[in-house]
Design an enzyme around this catalytic site. Structure first.
Site, PDB file in Angstrom:
ATOM      1  NE  ARG A  92     -37.069  19.189 -49.920  1.00 52.41           N
ATOM      2  CZ  ARG A  92     -36.489  19.121 -48.717  1.00 52.41           C
ATOM      3  NH1 ARG A  92     -36.272  17.954 -48.147  1.00 52.41           N
ATOM      4  NH2 ARG A  92     -36.154  20.226 -48.074  1.00 52.41           N
ATOM      5  CG  HIS A 142     -39.599  15.342 -44.328  1.00 53.75           C
ATOM      6  ND1 HIS A 142     -39.954  16.082 -45.428  1.00 53.75           N
ATOM      7  CD2 HIS A 142     -38.310  15.697 -44.062  1.00 53.75           C
ATOM      8  CE1 HIS A 142     -38.946  16.848 -45.804  1.00 53.75           C
ATOM      9  NE2 HIS A 142     -37.929  16.626 -44.994  1.00 53.75           N
TER      10      HIS A 142
HETATM   11  P1  NDP Z   1     -26.300  20.580 -51.272  1.00 52.70           P
HETATM   12  O1  NDP Z   1     -27.014  21.717 -51.889  1.00 52.70           O
HETATM   13  O2  NDP Z   1     -25.126  20.821 -50.399  1.00 52.70           O
HETATM   14  O3  NDP Z   1     -25.799  19.605 -52.452  1.00 52.70           O
HETATM   15  C1  NDP Z   1     -26.614  19.222 -53.516  1.00 52.70           C
HETATM   16  C2  NDP Z   1     -25.900  18.125 -54.316  1.00 52.70           C
HETATM   17  O4  NDP Z   1     -26.748  17.747 -55.403  1.00 52.70           O
HETATM   18  C3  NDP Z   1     -24.580  18.622 -54.935  1.00 52.70           C
HETATM   19  O5  NDP Z   1     -23.628  17.587 -54.911  1.00 52.70           O
HETATM   20  C4  NDP Z   1     -24.995  18.944 -56.374  1.00 52.70           C
HETATM   21  O6  NDP Z   1     -23.945  18.833 -57.322  1.00 52.70           O
HETATM   22  C5  NDP Z   1     -26.021  17.839 -56.619  1.00 52.70           C
HETATM   23  N1  NDP Z   1     -26.905  18.228 -57.723  1.00 52.70           N
HETATM   24  C6  NDP Z   1     -27.785  19.242 -57.775  1.00 52.70           C
HETATM   25  N2  NDP Z   1     -28.407  19.271 -58.983  1.00 52.70           N
HETATM   26  C7  NDP Z   1     -27.889  18.239 -59.691  1.00 52.70           C
HETATM   27  C8  NDP Z   1     -28.119  17.748 -61.002  1.00 52.70           C
HETATM   28  N3  NDP Z   1     -28.987  18.330 -61.839  1.00 52.70           N
HETATM   29  N4  NDP Z   1     -27.410  16.679 -61.408  1.00 52.70           N
HETATM   30  C9  NDP Z   1     -26.505  16.093 -60.579  1.00 52.70           C
HETATM   31  N5  NDP Z   1     -26.253  16.505 -59.318  1.00 52.70           N
HETATM   32  C10 NDP Z   1     -26.939  17.568 -58.886  1.00 52.70           C
HETATM   33  O7  NDP Z   1     -27.407  19.694 -50.542  1.00 52.70           O
HETATM   34  P2  NDP Z   1     -27.303  18.839 -49.183  1.00 52.70           P
HETATM   35  O8  NDP Z   1     -26.324  17.732 -49.363  1.00 52.70           O
HETATM   36  O9  NDP Z   1     -27.156  19.743 -48.028  1.00 52.70           O
HETATM   37  O10 NDP Z   1     -28.793  18.256 -49.114  1.00 52.70           O
HETATM   38  C11 NDP Z   1     -29.340  17.528 -50.187  1.00 52.70           C
HETATM   39  C12 NDP Z   1     -30.840  17.483 -50.080  1.00 52.70           C
HETATM   40  O11 NDP Z   1     -31.230  16.635 -49.002  1.00 52.70           O
HETATM   41  C13 NDP Z   1     -31.507  18.835 -49.742  1.00 52.70           C
HETATM   42  O12 NDP Z   1     -31.665  19.648 -50.889  1.00 52.70           O
HETATM   43  C14 NDP Z   1     -32.821  18.396 -49.194  1.00 52.70           C
HETATM   44  O13 NDP Z   1     -33.729  18.271 -50.267  1.00 52.70           O
HETATM   45  C15 NDP Z   1     -32.543  17.011 -48.609  1.00 52.70           C
HETATM   46  N6  NDP Z   1     -32.631  16.989 -47.141  1.00 52.70           N
HETATM   47  C16 NDP Z   1     -33.599  16.224 -46.558  1.00 52.70           C
HETATM   48  C17 NDP Z   1     -33.728  16.173 -45.186  1.00 52.70           C
HETATM   49  C18 NDP Z   1     -34.753  15.297 -44.528  1.00 52.70           C
HETATM   50  O14 NDP Z   1     -34.947  15.378 -43.311  1.00 52.70           O
HETATM   51  N7  NDP Z   1     -35.429  14.430 -45.248  1.00 52.70           N
HETATM   52  C19 NDP Z   1     -32.849  16.978 -44.314  1.00 52.70           C
HETATM   53  C20 NDP Z   1     -31.834  17.723 -45.042  1.00 52.70           C
HETATM   54  C21 NDP Z   1     -31.743  17.726 -46.395  1.00 52.70           C
HETATM   55  P3  NDP Z   1     -22.637  19.797 -57.241  1.00 52.70           P
HETATM   56  O15 NDP Z   1     -21.858  19.307 -56.038  1.00 52.70           O
HETATM   57  O16 NDP Z   1     -21.948  19.523 -58.520  1.00 52.70           O
HETATM   58  O17 NDP Z   1     -23.161  21.190 -57.068  1.00 52.70           O
END
Ligand code: NDP
Length: 311
Positions: free
Chosen positions: A223, A275
């Site tokens: 993002r 994107h």
């Molecule tokens: P998930 O919700 O499955 O996972 C999020 C990850 O981020 C988890 O490992 C989580 O930790 C970690 N996290 C969240 N907050 C924190 C923090 N404060 N400190 C450290 N780690 C943190 O997300 P996805 O893997 O499915 O997707 C990730 C992002 O990719 C999406 O939110 C989206 O913004 C982006 N995306 C972009 C796309 C594009 O086309 N450009 C397409 C799809 C997604 P924990 O495992 O401990 O909960």
């Protein structure tokens, strides 16, 4: 049962959900008569706030993407309705392709060769071994963990970062503030695949960019809000002089579409894409919507979005 949908391609979605849920009345946001009728479930992407008016009996909302930042920021989003987001749904493989392409772009000096080509300079460079090119992946979720895995399988030493402690094969896992510093200090490419939440917004600021080794590179397909764009431009230097960072591959931006006057458009060390790193595969997404609705109807417990954490 009534399901109200809001996304581009409404008719395609209506057909897909009607086929999968023949017992349900599938209605769309484009028809004012339809969207005023009470629905049991919403399947939405970036909904307008008016969509939530006249919906007192919602049992669940399915977010038609992996990132819930836009949905959670929508005014009038009802407070106690559970939200489910797409989990991978086929987005991880194209995302892993995108990131691997980006890492190879820098590790195999394609960024340098682009400059050489424009000046008709024939100058083969020594290859830095993959084993000497550690990569950091911030975010080890449904998509991030698959990206980390692909990079590790491709021969790169991979460090991953999540909120809670994790264990992934062939990935050195870190968590918490100290874990983040450890990663930043040693990686040659940093990949940001975190959700946009109050705790991750602006995470990669001037101070953290300065922790990266000189000549490091950044890939952001997560993002735009994760990275302070002004600090990034500063860290990249200018056309005359490379800054602390060597280059960046960016797919997401603080404002999208990227404004015409953004310096990122013209920056010599920035490659950017609109994107497109991992579009939502339609069929798998429709399957996940139906799975969620069936689980809710069966009274099963689902992995829902934690609104306080923001993802
Ligand atoms: P998930 O919700 O499955 O996972 C999020 C990850 O981020 C988890 O490992 C989580 O930790 C970690 N996290 C969240 N907050 C924190 C923090 N404060 N400190 C450290 N780690 C943190 O997300 P996805 O893997 O499915 O997707 C990730 C992002 O990719 C999406 O939110 C989206 O913004 C982006 N995306 C972009 C796309 C594009 O086309 N450009 C397409 C799809 C997604 P924990 O495992 O401990 O909960």
């Amino acid at each position: 049962m009534r399901v109200l949908i809001h996304i581009d391609n409404l008719e395609k979605w209506r057909a897909a959900l009607t086929k999968r849920l023949p017992e349900a009345d599938i209605v769309t946001s484009s028809d004012p008569e339809e969207h005023r009728r009470h629905a049991d479930y919403l399947a939405v992407w970036k909904p307008p706030s008016w969509l939530f008016e006249n919906q007192p009996g919602l049992k669940g909302i399915v977010n038609l993407g992996a990132g819930v930042d836009a949905l959670l920021a929508t005014p009038k989003l009802p407070e106690n309705v559970p939200i489910v987001k797409l989990r991978d749904a086929g987005m991880a493989p194209p995302m892993a392709d995108y990131v691997l392409y980006g890492v190879l772009h820098f590790q195999r000096d394609f960024d340098r060769y682009l400059g050489d080509e424009s000046e008709q300079r024939w100058q083969p460079r020594e290859i830095v071994e993959k084993s000497d090119w550690p990569v950091g992946v911030l975010g080890l979720g449904a998509i991030g963990s698959q990206v980390a895995k692909r990079l590790a399988e491709s021969g790169f030493p991979v460090h991953g970062w999540s909120r809670n402690p994790k264990s992934l094969k062939n990935v050195t896992c870190h968590h918490g503030e100290v874990g983040l510093e450890d990663i930043l200090k040693q990686v040659r490419t940093l990949v940001t695949l975190l959700p946009d939440t109050p705790r991750t917004r602006g995470l990669i600021d001037a101070e953290r960019l300065a922790l990266l080794p000189r000549g490091a590179t950044l890939i952001n397909p997560g993002r735009g809000a994760l990275v302070d764009e002004t600090a990034l431009v500063e860290a990249l230097g200018n056309s005359e002089q490379e800054g602390h960072l060597r280059g960046a591959l960016l797919d997401v931006f603080e404002t999208e579409p990227l404004p015409e006057d953004s310096p990122l458009w013209r920056h010599p060390r920035v490659r950017l894409t609109p994107h497109m790193s991992a579009p939502t595969p339609f069929e798998a997404a429709a399957d996940q919507v139906v799975e969620a609705i069936h689980s809710w109807e069966a009274g099963e417990t689902l992995a829902t979005v934690d609104r306080r954490s923001g993802y």
